[in-house]
Each structure stands twice: as structure tokens, then as C-alpha cells.
Design an enzyme around this catalytic site. Structure first.
Site, PDB file in Angstrom:
ATOM      1  N   ARG A 187      -9.210   0.753  -1.166  1.00 37.77           N
ATOM      2  CA  ARG A 187      -8.978  -0.139  -2.302  1.00 37.77           C
ATOM      3  C   ARG A 187      -9.412  -1.573  -1.983  1.00 37.77           C
ATOM      4  NH1 ARG A 187      -2.790   1.011  -3.256  1.00 37.77           N
ATOM      5  NH2 ARG A 187      -3.088  -0.436  -5.024  1.00 37.77           N
ATOM      6  N   LEU A 232      -0.907   8.257   2.590  1.00 37.01           N
ATOM      7  CA  LEU A 232      -1.549   7.993   1.309  1.00 37.01           C
ATOM      8  C   LEU A 232      -0.665   7.044   0.518  1.00 37.01           C
ATOM      9  CD1 LEU A 232      -2.672  11.600   0.202  1.00 37.01           C
ATOM     10  CD2 LEU A 232      -4.096   9.822   1.244  1.00 37.01           C
ATOM     11  N   ASP A 233      -1.297   6.133  -0.223  1.00 38.10           N
ATOM     12  CA  ASP A 233      -0.531   5.237  -1.091  1.00 38.10           C
ATOM     13  C   ASP A 233       0.210   6.055  -2.147  1.00 38.10           C
ATOM     14  OD1 ASP A 233      -1.758   3.204   0.331  1.00 38.10           O
ATOM     15  OD2 ASP A 233      -3.353   2.942  -1.153  1.00 38.10           O
ATOM     16  N   ARG A 234       1.238   5.462  -2.725  1.00 39.15           N
ATOM     17  CA  ARG A 234       2.086   6.177  -3.679  1.00 39.15           C
ATOM     18  C   ARG A 234       1.279   6.815  -4.807  1.00 39.15           C
ATOM     19  NH1 ARG A 234       6.035   2.411  -6.811  1.00 39.15           N
ATOM     20  NH2 ARG A 234       4.111   2.018  -7.940  1.00 39.15           N
TER      21      ARG A 234
END
Length: 290
Positions: free
Chosen positions: A224, A122-124
Site C-alpha cells: 500500500r 495481512l492487514d485487516r
């Protein structure tokens, strides 16, 4: 009925890599207490025991006592609910504040061997469910299940505008030239990427929609990038053109559901993670203004 140990393990889903490793040393395979080879015949009622030495400890990951939300844990895997702003693994500028650091501390405090094996990433600033394998066998099974698209991952996002009621985005993604972070749609060099989505709600006065998304592939920044391409960027996503009218520190994207078959028990397991407070606060604002 499998004829040999090797055939039995292949049928059980053991990866080619693990079978090659077992092939090197008969001491790693015990049939009824006797060292054996993969081509040894196997009979109903036999007891088969495998010994697979683990990789060296992830010594480059510093144990740090950080709060983490464990949703589920057994001897084979961990499911976590990742907080916003926490990177998954160490990188330049993030050596001591990652999920990997927190897990290294958790394992060290229990005197357990630690090798970091994140099955998904997962992205930050993306929150939600993250799957970690605790040893190389569960890691191999879970990686194979991911490749076969047998692990279901669903997300919630608030996006700009009003997407169609439902649809599928099938567009390849590659690293953007000149950037170490940003990704883009690249029809010539991109990796296969598929996102399914359904619009759950639309707020006309703010021009935002609540969308449920299901990943068929797991490319970096996939949701995204696909959302930007649809001209419906995720709200709060500064990298890909999302507005920040709600004064957010990151994008409104949450991995809320994970469905998988346990690699050992073969039981189907479903996990959900509640929407974070700041995400819910935006939903409440939209509700009041609708």
C-alpha cells in the site's frame, strides 16, 4: 555425513535458538533411546528423537467460534484464506473478532495446545493466504525461510492509473511520525522493503489497472505504501489515498498465491486463494465497461 548430533541438526536447518534450548538438558535429546548431548557422535542407522516442551498457551487470546477458511492443515502448519475485515491478531478495539481468536477456539475444541505463530501478516482488510506454524520447530524453520526469502508471496491489486508494464520498488518504510497506524517512505530511518510488480490489465475509461505483486520483504503496509509512492494507490485504500468509487469497505488487495518448501517433508507446496466476490465484482464491472 555429520559427525555429531549438533552438526546433523544444524545441517538439517534447526535454528541456533532451538539448538541452545536442546543444549540445556540431555533429556530433550534421545539417541537410540538414551539421553544424549549435541556433541554425541552420530552414526548411520541411529534413531534420534527430540523432546521440545512448548511455550505456555496463548492465554491472552480468547477462544471465539468464528468462521475461518482452512486451505491446508497438517501437524506442522496451517494455511488459511483470510476474509476481509478480520484482523489477524488482537489489538486495541479488536479483542474477540480476530483470526487468532478463531484459531484458539479451533485448537481448544480439539483439546490441542495453542500458541499463535503467524509466519506472515495481512492487514485487516487485505484478503488471502496466511501461513501459521503449529509448533516451535516448524515456526523456527518457516521464520528462517522467510528471512532467506525462500517463501514466495504474490498478490493481486486494483490500483489507480496505469503503472509501467513491470518494475521493482526498492524503498525503505518506517512508521509515520505522530501515527500509530500509517507508514511512509523514510530514506533515513526506514526498513529495507522491496516489491516487484507487473501490470496485467488496464481499463482506460475508469483509469484502473489490475496488478500482480510479489513481496521480497514483508513490512507493514508495504504494498500500500509503495503503491502510493508510485502515484498508483490501491483502489479503496482510504489511508493511502485510494479512491472509493466502488463503495468498498477496504482496499482491493488479495494475497492469492503462496509457494513454500514444507519444513519437514521438504516438498515444494503451492497454494492459491480465489479472488473474493467483492473483488471479482469490481473486475466484472471493469470488464463490462472496457
Amino acid at each position: 555425513k555429520a559427525d555429531t548430533i549438533g552438526a546433523f541438526l544444524r545441517d538439517a536447518g534447526y535454528s541456533r535458538r532451538i539448538l541452545i534450548e536442546l543444549k540445556q538438558d540431555p533429556e530433550q535429546i534421545c539417541l537410540n533411546g538414551t539421553p544424549s548431548w549435541l556433541n554425541t557422535p552420530l552414526q548411520i542407522g541411529d534413531t534420534l528423537t527430540l523432546f521440545l516442551p512448548d511455550e505456555p498457551v496463548s492465554s491472552d487470546i480468547l477462544p471465539v467460534n468464528l468462521p475461518i477458511d482452512i486451505v491446508y492443515e497438517d501437524e506442522d502448519l496451517i494455511i488459511l484464506n483470510k476474509a476481509p475485515g478480520m484482523p489477524v491478531h488482537p489489538s486495541q478495539g479488536h479483542h474477540e473478532n480476530t483470526l487468532a481468536n478463531a484459531l484458539a477456539y479451533r485448537f481448544a475444541s480439539r483439546g490441542e495446545h495453542f500458541v499463535f505463530r503467524a509466519v506472515n501478516r495481512l492487514d485487516r482488510d487485505t484478503t488471502g493466504l496466511l501461513l501459521i506454524a503449529k509448533h516451535k520447530i516448524s515456526g523456527a524453520f518457516l521464520s528462517a525461510m522467510t528471512a532467506k526469502k525462500e517463501i514466495r508471496r504474490e498478490y493481486l491489486a486494483i490500483v489507480a492509473g496505469k503503472p509501467e508494464e513491470s518494475g521493482t520498488i526498492d524503498l525503505p518504510i518506517a512508521r509515520k511520525d505522530g501515527s500509530t497506524i500509517e507508514r511512509c517512505i523514510d530514506m533515513d530511518h526506514g526498513e529495507h522493503a522491496v516489491t516487484h510488480y507487473r501490470c496485467l490489465d488496464y481499463r482506460d475509461d475508469l483509469g484502473c489497472s489490475l496488478v500482480r505483486l510479489r513481496l521480497e520483504t514483508g513490512r507493514t503496509h508495504q504494498i500500500r505504501v509503495h503503491a502510493k509512492f508510485m502515484h498508483h494507490p490501491v483502489v479503496g485504500d482510504a489511508v493511502y489515498g485510494g479512491s472509493n468509487e466502488f463503495k468498498l469497505n477496504g482496499q482491493l488487495l488479495h494475497a492469492y498465491k503462496l509457494v513454500l518448501t514444507h519444513p519437514k517433508t521438504k516438498k515444494v507446496m503451492t497454494f492459491t486463494a480465489p479472488i473474493p466476490d467483492y473483488f471479482q465484482a469490481v473486475l466484472d464491472i471493469l470488464e463490462k465497461r472496457s
